[in-house]
Write a protein that holds these residues in place. Structure first.
Motif, PDB file in Angstrom:
ATOM      1  N   PRO A 268       9.638  54.473 -10.484  1.00  0.00           N
ATOM      2  CA  PRO A 268      10.758  55.402 -10.713  1.00  0.00           C
ATOM      3  C   PRO A 268      10.415  56.865 -10.424  1.00  0.00           C
ATOM      4  CG  PRO A 268      10.597  53.831 -12.509  1.00  0.00           C
ATOM      5  CD  PRO A 268       9.391  53.635 -11.666  1.00  0.00           C
ATOM      6  N   PHE A 269       9.135  57.181 -10.318  1.00  0.00           N
ATOM      7  CA  PHE A 269       8.749  58.568 -10.078  1.00  0.00           C
ATOM      8  C   PHE A 269       8.454  58.859  -8.614  1.00  0.00           C
ATOM      9  CE2 PHE A 269       7.282  57.118 -14.258  1.00  0.00           C
ATOM     10  CZ  PHE A 269       8.114  57.881 -15.057  1.00  0.00           C
ATOM     11  N   GLY A 270       8.564  57.872  -7.764  1.00  0.00           N
ATOM     12  CA  GLY A 270       8.281  58.066  -6.346  1.00  0.00           C
ATOM     13  C   GLY A 270       7.435  56.933  -5.809  1.00  0.00           C
ATOM     14  N   ALA A 271       6.290  57.312  -5.243  1.00  0.00           N
ATOM     15  CA  ALA A 271       5.408  56.275  -4.690  1.00  0.00           C
ATOM     16  C   ALA A 271       3.968  56.717  -4.834  1.00  0.00           C
ATOM     17  CB  ALA A 271       5.738  56.017  -3.229  1.00  0.00           C
TER      18      ALA A 271
ATOM     19  N   GLU B 153      -5.625  39.196 -18.407  1.00  0.00           N
ATOM     20  CA  GLU B 153      -5.981  40.568 -18.028  1.00  0.00           C
ATOM     21  C   GLU B 153      -6.123  40.650 -16.514  1.00  0.00           C
ATOM     22  OE1 GLU B 153      -9.579  41.627 -20.024  1.00  0.00           O
ATOM     23  OE2 GLU B 153      -8.633  41.647 -22.000  1.00  0.00           O
ATOM     24  N   SER B 154      -5.839  41.809 -15.991  1.00  0.00           N
ATOM     25  CA  SER B 154      -5.995  41.984 -14.547  1.00  0.00           C
ATOM     26  C   SER B 154      -6.692  43.315 -14.306  1.00  0.00           C
ATOM     27  CB  SER B 154      -4.610  42.015 -13.890  1.00  0.00           C
ATOM     28  OG  SER B 154      -3.822  43.016 -14.490  1.00  0.00           O
ATOM     29  N   ARG B 155      -7.302  43.442 -13.135  1.00  0.00           N
ATOM     30  CA  ARG B 155      -7.942  44.716 -12.793  1.00  0.00           C
ATOM     31  C   ARG B 155      -6.895  45.605 -12.122  1.00  0.00           C
ATOM     32  NH1 ARG B 155     -12.834  45.585 -13.899  1.00  0.00           N
ATOM     33  NH2 ARG B 155     -14.180  43.903 -14.537  1.00  0.00           N
ATOM     34  N   ASP B 156      -6.036  46.130 -12.962  1.00  0.00           N
ATOM     35  CA  ASP B 156      -4.916  46.919 -12.452  1.00  0.00           C
ATOM     36  C   ASP B 156      -4.494  47.889 -13.541  1.00  0.00           C
ATOM     37  OD1 ASP B 156      -2.736  47.801 -10.900  1.00  0.00           O
ATOM     38  OD2 ASP B 156      -2.387  45.792 -10.113  1.00  0.00           O
ATOM     39  N   GLY B 157      -3.536  48.738 -13.219  1.00  0.00           N
ATOM     40  CA  GLY B 157      -3.104  49.755 -14.162  1.00  0.00           C
ATOM     41  C   GLY B 157      -1.713  49.485 -14.718  1.00  0.00           C
ATOM     42  N   HIS B 158      -1.145  50.540 -15.274  1.00  0.00           N
ATOM     43  CA  HIS B 158       0.170  50.451 -15.911  1.00  0.00           C
ATOM     44  C   HIS B 158       1.225  50.669 -14.829  1.00  0.00           C
ATOM     45  CE1 HIS B 158       2.374  50.504 -19.732  1.00  0.00           C
ATOM     46  NE2 HIS B 158       3.172  51.437 -19.212  1.00  0.00           N
ATOM     47  N   ASN B 159       1.504  49.655 -14.057  1.00  0.00           N
ATOM     48  CA  ASN B 159       2.421  49.861 -12.932  1.00  0.00           C
ATOM     49  C   ASN B 159       3.172  48.580 -12.592  1.00  0.00           C
ATOM     50  OD1 ASN B 159       0.962  48.322 -10.742  1.00  0.00           O
ATOM     51  ND2 ASN B 159      -0.667  49.721 -11.356  1.00  0.00           N
ATOM     52  N   TRP B 160       4.186  48.742 -11.755  1.00  0.00           N
ATOM     53  CA  TRP B 160       5.127  47.644 -11.492  1.00  0.00           C
ATOM     54  C   TRP B 160       4.527  46.513 -10.683  1.00  0.00           C
ATOM     55  CZ3 TRP B 160       9.317  46.877 -14.178  1.00  0.00           C
ATOM     56  CH2 TRP B 160       9.824  47.957 -14.909  1.00  0.00           C
TER      57      TRP B 160
END
Lengths: 379, 320
Positions: A111-114, A348-355
């Motif tokens: 939602p904030f861009g890319a 768990e995944s090796r990732d962040g807080h994202n879509w």
């Protein structure tokens, strides 16, 4: 024997514009060499910073300029199968700005861009997130619902391909529905998983909130809107499988709190619960939390749940990225949910807080909560 | 008086691509009409043009799926009762699965423990016995629920059921063989059972593939070694028609079974002994006649050693 990194080979020789250009041409960026990842930016600047959202690393890391060139570089150790969203912060002449990596075509929107996306060694885009021409597309239509509790609500309704009124369908309710559709490609995911028989034909209500930070933070009206208004309305209009195991509610971040608190307020109604990177902030003593006043009502709810955990659903799928600050809170929830008598699966995944992190976990979560007819169909 | 042996039953692998059904039909010299059952395809039941062409356009589709819908429209009381029974079976399946997963997990933990060999062997056997007992109990429960349903609702004597069964029997009178296609195995079992196929298939050659082959066995085992939600547990769904007793039919092994996982293969075999586990890849087939297998093509047998080997069908008598 240690293999010299590509950037090291460049730096060990003469660094002139011609060699820099040759270095850049035809190469994929960032450069992934085992677990070593080299970020590169080329241009005129005073300083360049890598900005990322990996909790646990410094949020800002300076790139170094190769002597006599405008090539900036930074090598980090990134574990395999990681996905990292990032930008470059360029400082020049007293000004600064954040930009996407012009050398990396891989982008993730939100939602904030890319953001630019680093896919470390071993990470692969799941095939089921791409449009499959063989998979029959379901029907997606916008809906408007006039809630007595919350006023005008909007969202989208998904009906599976080959929808028939003579059949009964499970229902999935999604928080932040438009974002799941837009940034997690959830319609494509549903089409594919249904086509692969990995989830059943399902009716999905993608709901939106005009004030999610308030309504998703354990708001009773929101829980009642979904459970007492929206579901009965859908049940009148569509052949829904009227059992707890036929009702799943899900969300990410604050949407996960909303899903959890809705199930909590109506224990036994929502038989399936999918929570992704839930903002399950809590305190062990006192009520002051480090995340600020927006989280006050969440903390109140989670503290209350932690004090008296109870089964709110039959099955709960919890996922969270290890590069999120919320990993601690989510890990803390899992034993509580299990001890309360629910069947819990935590990934768990090796990732962040994202879509895209949330997108990548949908197959495992949905197929575990609502297994499709794969086990029944032998062509 | 000598008992008339029942005609041959041919089990085949998936027929979707590169079908081998017509070769099997020719091999048995079936020249007459063939009744087809494509109820496993559910709403796509009538899309059988390719199948019909493959068999030389001498088929008649028994329309069991559509008949089921018609039957329930004609007899709403039966429809409601049937729906309730299905819900009850689903519930039982769910609870069986919960128990089964725990039994299998216990078995896995026990196998991974270090212990004196005789103790380990004893405990592995005990956990296997527990799984076998659970399977048997569930199978018995499903059979009881079905029998009670048929008795309570007097299934065989309900006018609409009788009419459909009569129509089907008349069609079958003009057919030399029955071909049962794959698809949704639970749907297939239900339709075959509602329309009384345990009796109707007795005197005809049967060709059955994939889910169709499972549905005519005496024990339908659902299986997948790597479903998306994690390692899969094979589970008993229900009894089939029991035309080929003592055989566990495993179609699509190329997509569903990990032959290289010796422990999984071994456990599957030992779990269902003395029945034999036959894997039916695409294009495979084997003929069964009066308890004896013959003419096996590309069928694999899973062995207690944990290996899958080509099935040596010649004069292979099945122990039940």
């Amino acid at each position: 024997m240690t293999t010299r990194l590509a950037i090291q080979k460049l730096l060990d020789g003469r660094t002139d514009p011609g060699r820099v250009q040759a270095f850049i041409t035809g190469r994929m960026f960032p450069i992934v060499e085992g677990t070593s990842v080299t970020f590169v930016w080329v241009g005129h600047a005073d300083t360049v910073q890598l900005r990322h959202w990996i909790y646990g690393l410094e949020s800002s890391n300076a790139l170094t300029r190769a002597p006599g060139t405008e090539l900036w570089h930074l090598t980090l150790e990134i574990p395999s199968k990681s996905r990292v969203e990032y930008k470059y912060e360029i400082h020049r002449g007293g000004h600064s700005g954040w930009i996407e990596d012009p050398l990396n075509p891989n982008r993730a929107r939100d939602p904030f861009g890319a953001n630019s996306v680093l896919q470390s060694e071993g990470y692969e885009d799941p095939t089921w997130t791409n449009v499959d021409p063989i998979a029959r597309p379901g029907l997606l239509e916008p809906f408007v619902f006039n809630s007595d509790l919350l006023g005008r609500r909007t969202g989208h309704l998904y009906l599976p391909a080959r929808f028939r009124r003579s059949r009964q369908y499970p229902l999935l309710v999604v928080h932040d529905g438009s974002d799941y559709l837009k940034y997690a490609g959830m319609k494509t995911v549903l089409d594919n998983l249904i086509h692969r028989l990995e989830i059943p034909d399902v009716i999905v209500a993608f709901t939106d909130s005009p004030d999610r930070l308030r309504e998703y933070a354990n708001d009773e009206r929101h829980a009642r809107y979904l459970t007492e208004e929206l579901v009965p309305d859908l049940a009148r209009r569509f052949p829904l499988f009227d059992q707890p195991q036929g009702r799943c509610i899900m969300g990410a971040s604050f949407g996960a709190v909303a899903a959890m608190s809705t199930a909590y307020r109506f224990p036994g109604f929502w038989g399936r619960l999918l929570v992704q990177s839930g903002s399950f902030a809590f305190t062990d003593i006192g009520t002051r939390n480090r995340r600020g006043p927006l989280f006050d009502r969440v903390v109140q709810f989670v503290n209350q749940y932690r004090a008296q955990p109870r089964a709110v659903s039959e099955r709960v799928f919890v996922s969270c990225g290890v590069y999120e600050s919320l990993i601690y809170e989510n890990r803390s929830m899992v034993p509580l949910l299990s001890a309360a008598g629910m069947d819990v699966r935590f990934v768990e995944s090796r990732d962040g807080h994202n879509w895209e992190n949330w997108r990548d976990r949908l197959r495992e979560g949905l197929s575990w909560l609502m297994p499709g007819p794969l086990m029944f169909i032998y062509e | 008086m000598t008992k008339t042996p029942r005609p041959a039953v041919v089990l085949l692998g998936a027929q979707r691509f590169d079908p081998s059904l017509s070769a099997a039909v020719s091999e048995l010299g079936v020249a007459g009409r063939i009744a087809t059952i494509t109820a496993g395809w559910q709403e796509r039941e009538s899309e059988d043009e390719e199948l019909s062409a493959h068999l030389g356009d001498r088929t008649v589709n028994l329309r069991l799926h559509a008949r089921g819908d018609e039957l329930f429209r004609e007899d709403p009381e039966l429809r409601d009762a049937h729906r309730e029974r299905q819900g009850s079976l689903r519930h039982r399946q769910d609870f069986y699965r919960i128990r089964l997963e725990h039994e299998l997990e216990a078995d896995r933990v026990i196998r991974s423990r270090a212990a004196p060999p005789e103790i380990l062997a004893e405990q592995v056997q005990a956990s296997l016995d527990g799984i076998r007992e659970l399977d048997q109990w569930h199978l018995g429960l499903c059979a009881r629920i079905r029998t009670e349903f048929e008795t309570r609702w007097d299934l065989a004597n309900r006018p609409a059921v009788m009419r459909h069964r009569r129509e089907i029997a008349e069609i079958l009178d003009g057919c030399e063989a029955i071909a049962i296609a794959g698809g949704h195995v639970a749907t297939l079992i239900n339709r075959l059972s509602v329309f009384g196929f345990a009796d109707l298939v007795q005197h005809r050659t049967v060709f059955a593939w994939s889910a169709g082959a499972m549905a005519i066995s005496d024990r339908v085992v659902l299986f997948h070694d790597s479903p998306p939600q994690g390692p899969g547990a094979s589970e008993i769904l229900d009894a089939g028609l029991g035309l080929i007793p003592g055989v566990v039919v495993l179609p699509e092994p190329e997509h569903r079974l990990h032959f290289d996982r010796k422990d999984r293969v071994q456990r599957l075999v030992r779990r269902f002994e003395p029945a034999i586990c036959l894997a039916l890849p695409a294009r495979s087939r084997v003929t069964w006649r009066d308890g004896v297998f013959s003419s096996a093509h590309d069928v694999m047998q899973l062995r207690a050693s944990g290996r899958a080997i080509p099935f040596a069908a010649r004069s292979r008598k099945v122990t039940t």
